[in-house]
Scaffold this active site. Structure first.
Site, PDB file in Angstrom:
ATOM      1  N   ASP A 145       4.002   0.349   4.260  1.00 36.91           N
ATOM      2  CA  ASP A 145       3.015  -0.114   4.833  1.00 36.91           C
ATOM      3  C   ASP A 145       2.397  -1.291   3.902  1.00 36.91           C
ATOM      4  OD1 ASP A 145       0.455  -0.713   6.203  1.00 36.91           O
ATOM      5  OD2 ASP A 145      -0.484   1.185   5.791  1.00 36.91           O
ATOM      6  N   SER A 150      -6.625   7.787   4.527  1.00 36.46           N
ATOM      7  CA  SER A 150      -6.505   7.923   3.327  1.00 36.46           C
ATOM      8  C   SER A 150      -7.729   8.977   2.676  1.00 36.46           C
ATOM      9  CB  SER A 150      -6.739   6.710   2.397  1.00 36.46           C
ATOM     10  OG  SER A 150      -7.736   6.117   2.892  1.00 36.46           O
ATOM     11  N   GLU A 180      -3.308   9.203  -1.438  1.00 34.40           N
ATOM     12  CA  GLU A 180      -2.664   9.836  -0.644  1.00 34.40           C
ATOM     13  C   GLU A 180      -1.624  10.818  -1.219  1.00 34.40           C
ATOM     14  OE1 GLU A 180      -1.456   7.810   3.002  1.00 34.40           O
ATOM     15  OE2 GLU A 180      -3.561   7.017   3.160  1.00 34.40           O
ATOM     16  N   ASP A 202      -1.213  -1.385  12.538  1.00 35.18           N
ATOM     17  CA  ASP A 202      -2.110  -0.538  12.351  1.00 35.18           C
ATOM     18  C   ASP A 202      -3.626  -1.266  12.485  1.00 35.18           C
ATOM     19  OD1 ASP A 202      -4.071   1.439  11.031  1.00 35.18           O
ATOM     20  OD2 ASP A 202      -3.283   1.063   9.082  1.00 35.18           O
ATOM     21  N   LYS A 246       2.541  10.480  10.256  1.00 36.25           N
ATOM     22  CA  LYS A 246       2.355   9.700   8.998  1.00 36.25           C
ATOM     23  C   LYS A 246       1.133  10.531   8.321  1.00 36.25           C
ATOM     24  CE  LYS A 246       1.188   5.328   6.705  1.00 36.25           C
ATOM     25  NZ  LYS A 246       0.565   4.150   7.102  1.00 36.25           N
ATOM     26  N   GLN A 267       0.781  -1.278   0.030  1.00 38.69           N
ATOM     27  CA  GLN A 267      -0.043   0.019  -0.004  1.00 38.69           C
ATOM     28  C   GLN A 267       0.628   1.314   0.140  1.00 38.69           C
ATOM     29  OE1 GLN A 267      -3.606   0.343   2.562  1.00 38.69           O
ATOM     30  NE2 GLN A 267      -2.522   1.969   3.623  1.00 38.69           N
ATOM     31  N   LYS A 272      -4.481   6.302  15.382  1.00 38.27           N
ATOM     32  CA  LYS A 272      -5.461   7.194  14.389  1.00 38.27           C
ATOM     33  C   LYS A 272      -6.870   7.364  15.326  1.00 38.27           C
ATOM     34  CE  LYS A 272      -4.240   4.668  10.062  1.00 38.27           C
ATOM     35  NZ  LYS A 272      -4.685   3.610   9.330  1.00 38.27           N
TER      36      LYS A 272
HETATM   37  P1  PGA Z   1      -6.495   3.984   5.305  1.00 37.56           P
HETATM   38  O1  PGA Z   1      -4.828   3.817   5.038  1.00 37.56           O
HETATM   39  O2  PGA Z   1      -6.601   5.361   5.992  1.00 37.56           O
HETATM   40  O3  PGA Z   1      -7.167   3.838   4.034  1.00 37.56           O
HETATM   41  O4  PGA Z   1      -7.007   2.985   6.431  1.00 37.56           O
HETATM   42  C1  PGA Z   1      -3.858   4.293   5.948  1.00 37.56           C
HETATM   43  C2  PGA Z   1      -3.261   3.048   6.493  1.00 37.56           C
HETATM   44  O5  PGA Z   1      -3.252   1.989   6.223  1.00 37.56           O
HETATM   45  O6  PGA Z   1      -2.284   3.436   7.239  1.00 37.56           O
HETATM   46 ZN    ZN Z   2      -1.926   0.969   7.477  1.00 39.19          ZN
END
Ligand code: PGA
Ligand code: ZN
Length: 428
Positions: free
Chosen positions: A242, A367, A205, A312, A388, A163, A337
């Site tokens: 990631d 994202s 992103e 994560d 991040k 990713q 997060k």
């Molecule tokens: P997401 O990706 O916000 O789509 O979950 C960010 C990540 O995986 O760190």
């Molecule tokens: Zn992640």
């Protein structure tokens, strides 16, 4: 006493053109605070869930019900609360919601309101949010940026399986220099992609959307971009990945579509450990799926203490899941997060659990983002050493990096934590 008078909810739009929730908290002293909920694409199964209306409008992603919850039930229950008592206000919302995953009122309604309360309390105290959140700290520093150069996985039509291909300016003296070096690498990567005819635009992103033949080709190009920009891979600019493995595997089976390979946990681990040996990688996130506990522990033991093994989807910013992962020997770094947790209080509890486990922590965006810069203030105020937020392009990303520059100015210096404060800086 200064108290919450009302919470106003409104629908705004995120960086992918999707509806999201903004909350505006008004206090009795007339001060207001505002925040917007972000949204993920590669979400973990234990995250607080966003409330989406379903139906035809905007692909079912409308948030009218979550907005109505903010304007109605949430505003009603919070009226009269002391905005400085974040824990009490957050608990009132959690109780009001009454579900384990915040699905009744919506994690999006809760996180926007929770962050807006903190903004209002800070504004009322006449302080920037980072200083208000760090009231008990005497020393502040800027977080070390972790910045996406190539975007793949769910953020780029699965063009490559991995990713995020990111860089970390491990040799930079300060936050400003870390951004300058990153800007050079981002430019160099763009030029390389153009020259090689691999340029396809940018992913969710802001990182380049790659047209690579294999996952490893992306790593090769990243090393070349670092060199082309004039930096020493590893010493000055290191790589961070990631893997987001939950997105391409379950029950110990993984499908590497780019490489046309089906692998089990051991084979995936072996491939990634090989990359750790051959490339200057200092951090690797979700190398295995969120349900692959034993393999994650094995990987963590093998990757060694000088690489960040970041959780994560594996922990979803949950204090309980961090404790369980730590007890099982899985991972050594928590991705933090706020919208995975649902409220700032639970987000802080997850950070505290990570610290109690002796883990490193990284505050992270999603994202789906907006101009909201709350997470930068969380990183500085809570003393988190890394940040991040995606790539070095597009305003929802740059808003965060730029907010860090403003804070650096107030701090009269842009110090980051010293290199030896990071696992990779302690000597291998
Ligand atoms: P997401 O990706 O916000 O789509 O979950 C960010 C990540 O995986 O760190
Ligand atoms: Zn992640």
């Amino acid at each position: 006493m200064n108290a919450i008078e009302s919470v106003l909810g409104r629908r705004v739009w995120d960086s992918r053109g999707r509806p999201t929730v903004e909350a505006e908290v008004r206090l009795s002293d007339g001060v207001t605070g505002r925040a917007i909920a972000p949204a993920g694409a590669s979400t973990g199964s234990s995250e607080a869930v966003d409330k989406r209306d379903g139906g035809n409008a905007f692909g079912g992603l409308d948030v009218q019900e979550a907005v109505a919850a903010v304007n109605g039930e949430i505003s009603d229950v919070l009226r009269g609360f002391d905005p400085r008592d974040q824990a009490a206000a957050d608990q009132a919302m959690i109780n009001l919601d009454g579900t384990a995953n915040r699905s009744r009122l919506g994690g999006n309604a809760l996180v926007a309101t929770s962050m807006a309360i903190a903004h209002a309390a800070a504004a009322s105290a006449g302080q920037p949010l980072w200083r208000y959140l760090g009231e008990d700290r005497s020393d502040f520093s800027l977080p070390l940026p972790e910045v996406q150069i190539f975007g793949g996985g769910a953020h780029a039509g699965r063009r490559v399986d991995i990713q995020d291909f990111m860089v970390i300016a491990t040799g930079a003296q300060g936050y400003t220099q870390a951004l300058e070096w990153t800007a050079e690498v981002y430019r160099a990567a763009g030029t390389l992609m153009q020259d090689a005819g691999l340029m396809q635009g940018v992913a969710d992103e802001g990182g380049f959307w790659p047209a690579f033949e294999t996952n490893e080709q992306a790593l090769d190009y990243l090393v070349r971009a670092i060199e082309r920009a004039g930096f020493t891979p590893g010493d000055e600019m290191a790589i961070s990945l990631d893997i987001a493995a939950t997105d391409f595997g379950a029950d110990g089976r993984y499908r590497l579509a780019t490489d046309a390979r089906d692998v089990d946990s051991d084979a995936l681990s072996e491939m990634l450990l090989g990359w750790l040996e051959r490339y200057p990688i200092v951090a690797i996130e979700d190398p295995l799926g969120e349900d692959d506990h034993e393999a994650m522990a094995k990987f963590t033991a093998a990757a060694g203490p000088h690489v960040e093994v970041i959780a994560d989807d594996f922990i979803c910013t949950s204090a309980d899941l961090i404790k369980a992962a730590h007890a099982g020997g899985a991972c050594n770094t928590a991705l933090i997060k706020p919208n995975q947790a649902g409220t700032l209080t639970e987000t802080k509890a997850a950070l505290d659990a990570a610290r109690a486990a002796g883990w490193e922590s990284i505050v992270s965006a999603r994202s789906g983002e907006t101009e909201d810069v709350t997470i930068v203030h969380l990183a500085v105020g809570w003393g988190v050493k890394q940040l991040k937020v995606g790539s070095f392009a597009r305003s929802e990303r740059m808003a965060k990096w730029n907010e860090g520059l403003r804070i650096a100015e107030v701090l009269e210096g842009d110090r980051m934590a010293p290199r030896d404060a990071f696992p990779w800086g302690r000597g291998a």
